[in-house]
Design a protein around this motif. Sequence first.
Motif, short mmCIF file in Angstrom:
data_model
loop_
_atom_site.label_atom_id
_atom_site.label_comp_id
_atom_site.label_asym_id
_atom_site.label_seq_id
_atom_site.Cartn_x
_atom_site.Cartn_y
_atom_site.Cartn_z
N TRP A 174 0.82 -1.22 0.00
CA TRP A 174 0.00 0.00 0.00
C TRP A 174 0.85 1.28 0.00
CZ3 TRP A 174 -4.25 -1.81 -1.60
CH2 TRP A 174 -4.84 -2.95 -1.05
N ARG A 183 3.02 4.54 -1.47
CA ARG A 183 2.67 5.56 -2.46
C ARG A 183 3.95 6.14 -3.08
NH1 ARG A 183 0.92 4.73 2.37
NH2 ARG A 183 1.25 6.85 3.11
N ARG A 206 0.74 -3.59 -4.25
CA ARG A 206 -0.45 -2.73 -4.36
C ARG A 206 -0.05 -1.26 -4.20
NH1 ARG A 206 -0.07 -7.44 -1.34
NH2 ARG A 206 -1.91 -7.60 0.00
N HIS A 208 0.57 2.68 -5.11
CA HIS A 208 -0.09 3.75 -5.85
C HIS A 208 0.99 4.69 -6.34
CE1 HIS A 208 -3.11 6.75 -6.94
NE2 HIS A 208 -2.29 7.64 -6.42
N GLN A 243 1.77 7.79 -8.93
CA GLN A 243 1.07 8.78 -9.76
C GLN A 243 2.00 9.90 -10.18
OE1 GLN A 243 -2.67 10.31 -8.26
NE2 GLN A 243 -2.46 12.13 -9.55
#
Length: 343
Positions: A241, A243, A274, A276, A278
């Motif tokens: 999880w 980022r 998993r 993220h 961006q």
Amino acid sequence: MTGQMQRIALASRPVGDPKPENFSLETGPIPTPGAGEILVEVLWLSLDPYMRGRMDDAKSYAASVGIGDTMEAGCVARVLESNFDGLAPGDIVEHRFGWCSHAVAPGKDVRKVDPTVAPISTAVGVLGMPGLTAWHGFNKIGQPKAGETLVVGAATGAVGSLVGQLAKAAGLRAVGVAGGAEKCAFAVEELGFDACIDHRSGDAKAIREQLAAACPNGIDIYFENVGGKTMEAVLPLMNVWGRIPICGMISYYSGAEPGALDVPRLWRSLLVNRLHAQGFIIFDHWDEFPEFVSEVAPMIADGRIKYRESIAEGLENAPDAFMKMLKGGNFGKQLVRVKPETA
Ligand code: NDP
């Protein structure tokens, strides 16, 4: 106003690292402002890594600089003449005037700078575009939580130095990656990072081992500024999880760095953890500028946030400073003092 101005134009497109012959110093008459326009003298010119991309004739999020055109840059400038209500001679403004000594621009397009808030050079640094970049990427994409661990590359630079300090202020463990022992010591001793790894100290495996020791609970946020072997070192250490605000990849701007992670391995890393990840371009997020300034300006004023500047003297030295910055020659936000503020 009579007199001559100077500007630095793109003379030719670089292949690989920019070279002196890619730039030319041009002289011409100082322009006259038209209706609604202002004439300014540039005091501070910001040199930023994105300018390397503008020198290429390649599709990107913004247009290339044309051959013969003035190199693009954010500047802090003093108004000399104004045909725009709301700006008067002597006012300080920030705008993308470019690598030049004087410029005209529509008054409605510039940002007035309050010199009482902080030194005016910060309007293109910690309280300008790089500052907003750090703040947006860290908060909006990083989604930080106290107790987590953040890693950021180019840790003593304009963006990275603020990312690490915002992380500390938010209760995270902040680990930097920077080039050289002096920059690493500065990150820890002056900026308050918990640790800083010298990316020149070895290959990706060696950096990963040092990062693993500095991040005993793994990495929750990797603020991507550099790519290359730093990215390769970090990815296997990411927590589930995690980022990744993808802000920049300076190690690729003048050509690929050998040994970089291949795409299937990168995607697998995103999948199994998993993650993220961006990308973002800060010009999409100017609406957040007031919120950013209201949070960060007081932290600068009371010393919770520190910043460092690397200053080149004179417009004619901008190309050299720019070429050095792309190789880590800057130590803090790279600026050019085009004209002393008091002169
Ligand atoms: P910096 O002030 O950090 O200066 C650039 C630094 O990059 C150098 O000092 C050097 O630091 C580091 N560097 C250069 N080559 C390498 C390499 N091969 N590997 C690792 N580090 C390297 O610049 P900024 O703070 O202005 O920009 C940082 C990043 O943020 C850049 O990638 C830039 O493009 C990006 N950016 C993105 C924006 C966006 O909208 N997405 C907006 C603004 C910036 P060291 O000596 O420590 O290695």
